[in-house]
Design an enzyme around this catalytic site. Structure first.
Site, PDB file in Angstrom:
ATOM      1  N   SER A  62      30.217  35.674  32.173  1.00  0.00           N
ATOM      2  CA  SER A  62      30.207  34.231  31.925  1.00  0.00           C
ATOM      3  C   SER A  62      29.578  33.489  33.096  1.00  0.00           C
ATOM      4  CB  SER A  62      31.630  33.723  31.675  1.00  0.00           C
ATOM      5  OG  SER A  62      32.140  34.261  30.468  1.00  0.00           O
ATOM      6  N   GLU A  63      29.942  33.883  34.325  1.00  0.00           N
ATOM      7  CA  GLU A  63      29.319  33.307  35.514  1.00  0.00           C
ATOM      8  C   GLU A  63      29.227  34.351  36.630  1.00  0.00           C
ATOM      9  OE1 GLU A  63      31.214  29.712  33.505  1.00  0.00           O
ATOM     10  OE2 GLU A  63      32.124  31.512  34.363  1.00  0.00           O
ATOM     11  N   THR A  64      28.294  34.103  37.536  1.00  0.00           N
ATOM     12  CA  THR A  64      28.146  34.852  38.777  1.00  0.00           C
ATOM     13  C   THR A  64      28.020  33.831  39.898  1.00  0.00           C
ATOM     14  OG1 THR A  64      27.024  36.701  37.681  1.00  0.00           O
ATOM     15  CG2 THR A  64      26.679  36.473  40.050  1.00  0.00           C
ATOM     16  N   HIS A 100      36.849  29.144  36.543  1.00  0.00           N
ATOM     17  CA  HIS A 100      37.257  30.488  36.952  1.00  0.00           C
ATOM     18  C   HIS A 100      36.377  31.037  38.071  1.00  0.00           C
ATOM     19  CE1 HIS A 100      34.276  33.168  34.932  1.00  0.00           C
ATOM     20  NE2 HIS A 100      34.887  34.144  35.559  1.00  0.00           N
TER      21      HIS A 100
END
Length: 277
Positions: free
Chosen positions: A30-32, A64
């Site tokens: 979802s994210e880095t 998150h």
């Protein structure tokens, strides 16, 4: 595995924007996040510089990744608070520990900005819902604590479970009204201790836990009497995709204004490795 995974690059100095985006695309999470270390004095004053990327774009803020990056920075030091310098500004994350449990972190997000209310029929068309899916007792509203989410209250779990969002139509609608993503919630929950059950479907599939959206929803809950001011409540997410997540949220109220949005959860390290260029 449960919850929402995050890749944290502890020293991204030397990487340009295109390389960060390529790495995030390769991680396919979802994210880095990418930490850009600075002089200790600068970090004490401004926080640790961090940039957040999805597979397709850089975000000014995401929940998150903020919690997970602060957890990674905390490392073996065991400090109680980490301040991150994100594109949206400085975000503090405070940690508490209970013996035998994963560490718990809680961030204070930017003050909420309340956007427009939405016509139910327009959202039904844009999101691919059916007539009667939306809970008429609560408003559909866009709220931002750094990223604008349009909170859509649905009637129950059955409605949430059969969601199939037309991402193209949703994106076109949200662009017109100034939103970024839909966040679907219902007061019917799997865990009886939860206040809301949530899903967030976007261009990379489904997000197991969306802390930025949960913060917007905390403000929305207090504004609409779903939660009391400063009451910490549980939002459950990720259940449909077999990655159940528990997000704890609260928001205050001062002079009839919703303030002090806080979002927390537990974090654990699951993998460590190296990337070679």
């Amino acid at each position: 595995m449960e919850g929402n995974s995050l890749a944290v690059f502890l020293d991204a100095r030397g990487l340009n924007d295109e390389e960060m985006q390529a790495v995030a695309r390769e991680m396919n999470l979802s994210e880095t996040t990418f930490i850009l270390p600075r002089e200790p004095g600068v970090e004490r004053e401004h926080g640790v510089r961090v940039r957040i990327f999805t597979v397709a774009e850089e975000l000014p803020f995401a929940g998150h990744p903020t919690l997970g990056t602060a957890f990674a920075l905390r490392g073996a030091t065991g400090v109680d608070e980490i301040e991150l310098d994100l594109n949206v500004g400085k975000i503090p994350v405070r940690f508490t520990e209970v013996p035998g449990e994963p560490v718990f972190g809680e961030m204070t997000q930017a003050e909420p900005s309340f956007g427009p209310h939405h016509d139910r029929e327009a959202v039904v068309r844009a999101a691919g819902l059916r007539d009667g899916d939306i809970d008429p007792s609560l408003p559909i509203q866009t709220v931002s604590t750094g990223v604008a989410f349009t909170v859509v209250p649905l009637r129950g779990l059955e409605t949430v479970r059969r969601l199939q969002v037309d991402q193209s139509a949703a994106a076109q609608y949200l662009e017109r009204v100034g939103g970024k993503f839909f966040y679907f919630v219902t007061r019917e929950t799997v865990d009886r201790s939860a206040r809301l059950h949530a899903r967030m479907l976007f261009y990379n599939g489904e997000d197991p836990a969306t802390g930025s959206a949960a913060g917007c929803t905390a403000a929305w809950m207090v504004a609409n009497g779903v939660a009391q001011p400063d009451e910490r409540v549980l939002v459950e997410q990720g259940i449909e995709m077999k990655r159940p997540s528990r997000i704890f949220v609260r928001a205050g109220r001062t002079d009839n204004k919703v303030v002090n949005v806080r979002v927390g959860g537990n974090a654990v390290e699951v993998l460590r490795g190296e990337v070679f260029f």
